[in-house]
Design an enzyme around this catalytic site. Structure first.
Site, PDB file in Angstrom:
ATOM      1  N   GLU A 157       8.847  89.822  40.813  1.00 27.19           N
ATOM      2  CA  GLU A 157       7.846  90.481  41.665  1.00 27.19           C
ATOM      3  C   GLU A 157       7.083  89.487  42.534  1.00 27.19           C
ATOM      4  O   GLU A 157       6.919  89.674  43.717  1.00 27.19           O
ATOM      5  CB  GLU A 157       6.831  91.237  40.788  1.00 27.19           C
ATOM      6  CG  GLU A 157       7.202  92.674  40.528  1.00 27.19           C
ATOM      7  CD  GLU A 157       6.107  93.385  39.761  1.00 27.19           C
ATOM      8  OE1 GLU A 157       4.979  93.461  40.275  1.00 27.19           O
ATOM      9  OE2 GLU A 157       6.389  93.872  38.654  1.00 27.19           O
TER      10      GLU A 157
ATOM     11  N   ASP B  66       7.942  92.794  36.461  1.00 27.58           N
ATOM     12  CA  ASP B  66       7.044  92.681  35.302  1.00 27.58           C
ATOM     13  C   ASP B  66       7.464  93.584  34.140  1.00 27.58           C
ATOM     14  O   ASP B  66       8.010  94.677  34.356  1.00 27.58           O
ATOM     15  CB  ASP B  66       5.608  93.018  35.720  1.00 27.58           C
ATOM     16  CG  ASP B  66       4.965  91.875  36.497  1.00 27.58           C
ATOM     17  OD1 ASP B  66       5.578  90.798  36.574  1.00 27.58           O
ATOM     18  OD2 ASP B  66       3.851  92.063  37.027  1.00 27.58           O
TER      19      ASP B  66
ATOM     20  N   ASP C 278       6.492  96.002  32.292  1.00 26.53           N
ATOM     21  CA  ASP C 278       5.712  97.203  31.993  1.00 26.53           C
ATOM     22  C   ASP C 278       6.281  98.364  32.802  1.00 26.53           C
ATOM     23  O   ASP C 278       7.257  98.198  33.529  1.00 26.53           O
ATOM     24  CB  ASP C 278       4.219  96.981  32.304  1.00 26.53           C
ATOM     25  CG  ASP C 278       3.982  96.515  33.741  1.00 26.53           C
ATOM     26  OD1 ASP C 278       4.904  96.645  34.581  1.00 26.53           O
ATOM     27  OD2 ASP C 278       2.877  96.008  34.033  1.00 26.53           O
TER      28      ASP C 278
ATOM     29  N   GLU D 128       5.212  99.852  35.403  1.00 32.02           N
ATOM     30  CA  GLU D 128       5.141  99.627  36.853  1.00 32.02           C
ATOM     31  C   GLU D 128       6.304  98.731  37.286  1.00 32.02           C
ATOM     32  O   GLU D 128       6.949  98.972  38.300  1.00 32.02           O
ATOM     33  CB  GLU D 128       3.797  98.982  37.202  1.00 32.02           C
ATOM     34  CG  GLU D 128       3.257  99.321  38.571  1.00 32.02           C
ATOM     35  CD  GLU D 128       2.842 100.767  38.742  1.00 32.02           C
ATOM     36  OE1 GLU D 128       3.027 101.279  39.862  1.00 32.02           O
ATOM     37  OE2 GLU D 128       2.374 101.395  37.783  1.00 32.02           O
TER      38      GLU D 128
ATOM     39  N   TYR E 179       2.161  87.860  28.802  1.00 35.18           N
ATOM     40  CA  TYR E 179       1.858  88.921  29.763  1.00 35.18           C
ATOM     41  C   TYR E 179       0.475  89.514  29.513  1.00 35.18           C
ATOM     42  O   TYR E 179       0.081  89.749  28.370  1.00 35.18           O
ATOM     43  CB  TYR E 179       2.930  90.007  29.698  1.00 35.18           C
ATOM     44  CG  TYR E 179       2.873  90.947  30.869  1.00 35.18           C
ATOM     45  CD1 TYR E 179       2.915  90.461  32.175  1.00 35.18           C
ATOM     46  CD2 TYR E 179       2.750  92.325  30.684  1.00 35.18           C
ATOM     47  CE1 TYR E 179       2.835  91.313  33.265  1.00 35.18           C
ATOM     48  CE2 TYR E 179       2.685  93.187  31.775  1.00 35.18           C
ATOM     49  CZ  TYR E 179       2.728  92.678  33.057  1.00 35.18           C
ATOM     50  OH  TYR E 179       2.650  93.526  34.131  1.00 35.18           O
TER      51      TYR E 179
ATOM     52  N   ARG F 249      -1.018  92.447  30.568  1.00 37.39           N
ATOM     53  CA  ARG F 249      -1.310  93.885  30.447  1.00 37.39           C
ATOM     54  C   ARG F 249      -0.676  94.401  29.164  1.00 37.39           C
ATOM     55  O   ARG F 249       0.518  94.657  29.098  1.00 37.39           O
ATOM     56  CB  ARG F 249      -0.786  94.646  31.668  1.00 37.39           C
ATOM     57  CG  ARG F 249      -1.567  94.297  32.920  1.00 37.39           C
ATOM     58  CD  ARG F 249      -1.140  95.056  34.150  1.00 37.39           C
ATOM     59  NE  ARG F 249      -1.893  94.601  35.308  1.00 37.39           N
ATOM     60  CZ  ARG F 249      -1.525  93.584  36.080  1.00 37.39           C
ATOM     61  NH1 ARG F 249      -0.408  92.918  35.818  1.00 37.39           N
ATOM     62  NH2 ARG F 249      -2.265  93.213  37.110  1.00 37.39           N
TER      63      ARG F 249
ATOM     64  N   HIS G 223       4.362  94.983  24.369  1.00 39.57           N
ATOM     65  CA  HIS G 223       4.317  93.518  24.451  1.00 39.57           C
ATOM     66  C   HIS G 223       3.518  92.976  23.286  1.00 39.57           C
ATOM     67  O   HIS G 223       2.901  93.711  22.544  1.00 39.57           O
ATOM     68  CB  HIS G 223       3.631  93.074  25.756  1.00 39.57           C
ATOM     69  CG  HIS G 223       4.077  93.839  26.944  1.00 39.57           C
ATOM     70  ND1 HIS G 223       5.355  93.774  27.426  1.00 39.57           N
ATOM     71  CD2 HIS G 223       3.417  94.723  27.737  1.00 39.57           C
ATOM     72  CE1 HIS G 223       5.463  94.578  28.472  1.00 39.57           C
ATOM     73  NE2 HIS G 223       4.312  95.164  28.672  1.00 39.57           N
TER      74      HIS G 223
END
Length: 627
Positions: free
Chosen positions: A9, A82, A84, A86, A300, A302, A345
């Protein structure tokens, strides 16, 4: 020539990932999302199964052309966005926008940007998880519907530029409800009674607090009750009636999740949620370290999990034993996540515990170092044994009037050796039953109960999380939005609703009760999580929400009255046309404007003098400005 293409990203990751994978891999960045719903319209076909109408994001055409070219040349394309939902959605959008062949496209994720994690991700390559993609689409569509259906109503009925949102409106209601509690609060009187007692052989007096009469605990509510208690004391001598000695332990704190990091950084470092997330992103993507190139410092950022990988646990155990000794390590203990945690995570932790804050301080700026130190200390502490305290409780009194005093002393510091979140030692002097002590001072004090405190950033995030509203990635943008729309303002670091915020909240509560219902929003979060687990179809979740919601929108269109927010007179006239000036509310707060708008467009900033002379010229005054 490179055989494989890896798409990440952020451009900040490109060099590092390329370095770990070697010459056979080309690494490129998508620069975040490449497709989204159009800004100018709803972009969701509510008549045909809520089909989203995605378009290429403006300015991404050239980037996509370059990625298509690179993908055609590659034997295999790894989508490494990433880890997640998203990121999963971005990978899916990339696969469509780049027209990738299913047979040569694979999805990889790494929780930390380290050599071992990046190389392991290639071995564990998989298909795109469409359940995660569907959950992201469901959330995006829900948020778009709420925003694009309610916001135009607010524009029509109140003023342009307003917005509503699924999590944003709940946050505003929580702040508004607290303000109502504060306004309705009626203070109640109560008294406290303390005594300074002289212990033989001790310099400092012992401070004991009134407990009650006989063995019953008692609150002192009036001056009359206090006077009656004091009358019961015949002289200045108190007898020790009970001494209890014991031991208590205090467990190490859990490693950080996104929300606990935001809360602690707000409390300890005075960082806003936006600043915390920005700095954490920089630490995750990595910093340049002499002799090592770019290295990522944390996992990570989030996450709602407190889980730690066995590899990180082993590394921490070795570090703790080396630095503090065997008895400080609680190696191998397992942590149970909070109910509702997705556990996608690990917790937020250092990529390597051996990257101590001292060793990498010179490569970080002041704020990065503060946040990294907080994360590193918390992680190491979480892998250490509990602190143990010696405790002592003394009860003393005369004529049936009882006082108590408590004390504690660290017996074994455990995790406190690195993360001291405990009160200072306050051990009582040795006493035995029957000891006589003398009162040297009596301290009665009147108090009144206080209303509940307004929310700070930390307590608002904690409340949203406890109620199951929103997810780790939503807290920072939610708090930013309600401030940007001028629904709330920070006064002494606490959120206070503005007049505009109160009006918007009142209308949404009246016409869209489900949108701002904490329980309903939490249940919706649960259904969206079920989409991720493959238990629910995302279109059915949207359909169940949209049918009653669209009726509420239609009703609000008809029944919501137009509200005129009256301009406050400024108390002076326009220097251009002579009309009275008024105070208006803009996107950056209040300003002076001519009441003769649009014929006269004169405006002025509101200047607030703080009563300090300029230290340079000694002629002007220092004024308050907001940037």
């Amino acid at each position: 020539m490179a055989k494989y293409l890896v798409i990440v990203e952020s451009p900040a990751k490109v060099k590092t990932v390329k370095k770990y994978l070697g010459a056979n891999y080309e690494v490129a960045a998508s620069m975040g999302h490449v497709r989204d719903l159009p800004k100018s319209r709803l972009g969701i076909d509510v008549e045909h199964d809520f089909e989203p109408k995605y378009i290429t994001i403006r300015g991404k055409g050239e980037l996509l052309a370059s990625l298509r070219k690179a993908a055609k040349k590659a034997d295999k394309v790894y989508l490494a966005t990433d880890p997640d939902r998203e990121g999963e959605a971005i990978s899916w959008h990339l696969s469509i926008a780049l027209n990738l062949d299913e047979n040569k496209m694979r999805r990889i994720t790494f929780n930390e940007i380290t050599k071992s994690a990046v190389k392991a991700s290639i071995k564990q390559a998989r298909d795109i998880d469409m359940n995660l993609v569907d959950e992201q689409q469901a959330r995006r569509c829900l948020d778009r519907m709420v925003g694009y259906e309610i916001s135009p109503l607010l524009w029509k009925k109140i003023k342009r530029g307003l917005s509503a949102g699924r999590v944003q409106s709940v946050a505003l209601r929580i702040i508004g409800d607290r303000e109502d509690e504060i306004n309705a609060f009626i203070p109640k009187e109560y008294w406290t009674l303390e005594a300074d007692l002289k212990i033989p052989g001790e310099k400092k007096p012992l401070v004991a607090k009134f407990h009650g009469k006989g063995s019953e605990k008692m609150a002192i509510e009036t001056k009359e009750q206090l006077d009656e208690i004091l009358k019961g004391l015949e002289n200045e001598t108190f007898t020790v009636s009970e001494v209890k000695k014991g031991e208590r332990s205090k467990k190490a704190p859990l490693p950080f999740t996104t929300s606990t990091l935001q809360q602690e950084a707000s409390k300890v470092l005075n960082f806003s949620t936006q600043k915390t997330m920005r700095l954490a992103q920089q630490l995750y993507e990595g910093v340049e370290v002499k002799g090592k190139g770019t290295i990522a410092l944390i996992s990570y950022l989030r996450t709602d999990s407190t889980r730690i990988s066995p590899v990180a646990q082993n590394e921490a155990a070795n570090f703790i034993v080396d630095r503090f000794g065997e008895k400080y390590s609680k190696h191998g203990s397992r942590v149970k996540n909070a109910s509702g945690a997705q556990d996608a995570h690990e917790a937020i932790r250092p990529s390597s515990v051996f990257n101590t804050p001292e060793s990498i301080a010179k490569y970080l700026d002041k704020d990065q170092l503060k946040l990294y130190t907080l994360i590193w200390n918390r992680f190491v502490a979480s892998q250490m044994t509990a602190a143990v305290f010696d405790t002592m409780n003394v009860r003393l009194g005369q004529n049936g009037v009882q006082y108590t005093a408590n004390g504690s002393q660290v017996k074994f510091d455990g995790y406190l050796a690195i993360y001291n979140d405990s009160d200072k030692n306050k051990m009582l002097p040795d006493m035995v039953e029957g000891d006589i002590v003398k009162q040297v001072n009596s301290k009665p004090e009147q108090h009144f109960t206080q209303p509940p405190a307004r929310y700070s950033e930390a307590t608002l995030i904690k409340t949203l999380e406890e109620n199951g509203v929103g997810r780790p990635s939503t807290y920072a943008p939610t708090i930013e939005t309600i401030q940007k729309r001028y629904y709330v303002k920070l006064v002494a670091k606490r959120f206070e609703p503005t007049e505009l915020g109160e009006i918007v909240n009142k209308l949404i509560v009246e016409f869209f009760p489900d949108i701002v219902n904490v329980t309903f929003t939490a249940e919706m979060e649960g259904k969206l999580d079920d989409v991720e687990l493959g238990k629910e179809e995302w279109q059915k979740v949207i359909d169940a929400f949209y049918k009653p919601f669209s009726k509420e929108v239609a009703k609000a269109e008809e029944e919501m009255e137009k509200i005129q927010i009256k301009d406050e007179p400024a108390g002076f006239d326009c220097e251009v046309c002579g009309s009275p000036m008024v105070i208006k509310l803009g996107r950056f707060g209040k300003f002076y404007a001519c009441s003769n708008f649009p014929d006269c467009r004169h405006t002025q900033a509101i200047v607030k003098e703080i009563g300090v002379e300029c230290p340079d010229c000694h002629q002007g005054q220092i004024i308050e400005r907001k940037t």
